[in-house]
Write an enzyme that holds these catalytic residues in place. Sequence first.
Site, mmCIF file in Angstrom:
data_model
loop_
_atom_site.group_PDB
_atom_site.id
_atom_site.type_symbol
_atom_site.label_atom_id
_atom_site.label_comp_id
_atom_site.label_asym_id
_atom_site.label_seq_id
_atom_site.Cartn_x
_atom_site.Cartn_y
_atom_site.Cartn_z
ATOM 1 N N TYR A 142 43.664 -4.254 59.833
ATOM 2 C CA TYR A 142 43.290 -5.462 60.639
ATOM 3 C C TYR A 142 42.442 -4.884 61.670
ATOM 4 O O TYR A 142 41.876 -5.794 62.252
ATOM 5 C CB TYR A 142 44.777 -5.785 61.213
ATOM 6 C CG TYR A 142 45.510 -6.578 60.502
ATOM 7 C CD1 TYR A 142 45.673 -7.963 60.679
ATOM 8 C CD2 TYR A 142 46.269 -6.347 59.396
ATOM 9 C CE1 TYR A 142 46.252 -9.018 59.981
ATOM 10 C CE2 TYR A 142 47.210 -6.967 58.856
ATOM 11 C CZ TYR A 142 47.140 -8.522 59.016
ATOM 12 O OH TYR A 142 47.806 -9.326 58.267
ATOM 13 N N ARG B 87 48.808 -23.048 59.877
ATOM 14 C CA ARG B 87 48.112 -21.639 59.781
ATOM 15 C C ARG B 87 46.554 -22.104 59.404
ATOM 16 O O ARG B 87 45.742 -21.525 59.771
ATOM 17 C CB ARG B 87 48.434 -20.786 58.498
ATOM 18 C CG ARG B 87 47.735 -19.623 58.179
ATOM 19 C CD ARG B 87 48.407 -18.790 56.988
ATOM 20 N NE ARG B 87 47.433 -17.589 56.902
ATOM 21 C CZ ARG B 87 47.591 -16.876 56.003
ATOM 22 N NH1 ARG B 87 49.077 -16.533 55.259
ATOM 23 N NH2 ARG B 87 46.738 -15.813 55.765
#
Length: 438
Positions: free
Chosen positions: A255, A97
């Site tokens: 988001y 990640r």
Amino acid sequence: MSRSSLKLAIIGGGSSYTPELVEGVLKRLDQVPVGEIHFVDVEAGREKLDIILALSQRMVDKVGAKIALTASLDRRAAIKDADFVMTQFRVGGLQARANDERIPIQYDVIGQETTGPGGFAKALRTIPVILDICKDIEELAPNAWMLNFTNPAGLVTEAVSKYTKVKTIGLCNVPVSMKMMIAEMMECEPEELSLECAGLNHLLWAHKAWLRGEDITATVLDKVGDGANYSMKNIHEEPWDPDFLLALNAIPCPYHRYFYQTDAMLAEEKAAAAEGGTRAEQVMTTEKELFALYQDEGLDKKPEQLEQRGGAYYSDASLNLVDAIYNNRNSLHVVNVQNNGAIASLPDDAVIECTAVVGSWGAKPLAVGHLSPAVLGLMHQVKAYETLAVEAAYTGDYTKSFMALAANPLVPDISRAKAILDEILRTNHDYLPQFATR
């Protein structure tokens, strides 16, 4: 469903989120009679898995629940005869990640776990693994429901829907978080709110909000534009322009900042990466602290510090879904599911995120028909990217991968798309067997 004792298989059982899931099971035992939970992980996660098992056993013993807990590296044993398979794994761990976050920002592109090139890299690693898991489900638990929490949830759910026979619903904690934050703004109980949600995973709009039957959409947009808390632990809270929200006339999810406020979000990411580390690097520290807490033999409940991890309401999202399916509740949930006409301009087999009725037969999306041009263009562009990304992950096709990144609205030109793609493939080589011939 008529089973009087349910088996849950948790793929990625060594996750720091698992204690919240166990807490959710224990809170719902009267409605959802779980008799067995099998946590499974990979060799690299063995130590965390053992710690999670011991903590989970203390939590179960504390309330006197009769639940058999198992932890192993044997995925097939976990899946065999399961009623629900819950997926919450991360291929490559937090280091992968961190790479997803750092690679794009070198090219002045948003570096984020699920959105933009970072989400694309995660999909390439994850989709082959989830499809392999689905082969086991088809063989060993053909009637099981797979509830997928693994990101990017929309792309993963679309891959499962397109390439397997597994019954699946994708879910995310963002819609639950949106409802909780709006309830806080409106000083009401979440149960008093109704939201009409439709879009894509991490690109979700609440097109209407009602409080006890009164349309409060404009009021919520005013409050968000006026600086009311409307973000999550893992997303920088860049203020919203009130005139933009008025023009949008729909409540964006947190988001959306990456798409609507790209420059500010990129600047914040770069500063964070240079100073305190990317979000993944910060989470690595949080995880070490959490697992140190989890090892305390006196701990027999989910610690409050888990809230800092960014997965608030995870167990509510997933176990309310188990409850709805097991008890045929026909209740409303925001989930990732095939469109089937819910959004008029998208194909039936496209996976969307929307409000759906959930019962023992699965999830049926509520139709919203034609959406406003204010949201349509962005949604179609992201869905085009998602469709290409799913095909790229499945086939290991370089040109489809290139086209997917070029189509992503967060990637500004094809030269950067190609450079980022080549670096993603190099960095993730060990996790991308589908690209092995290149």
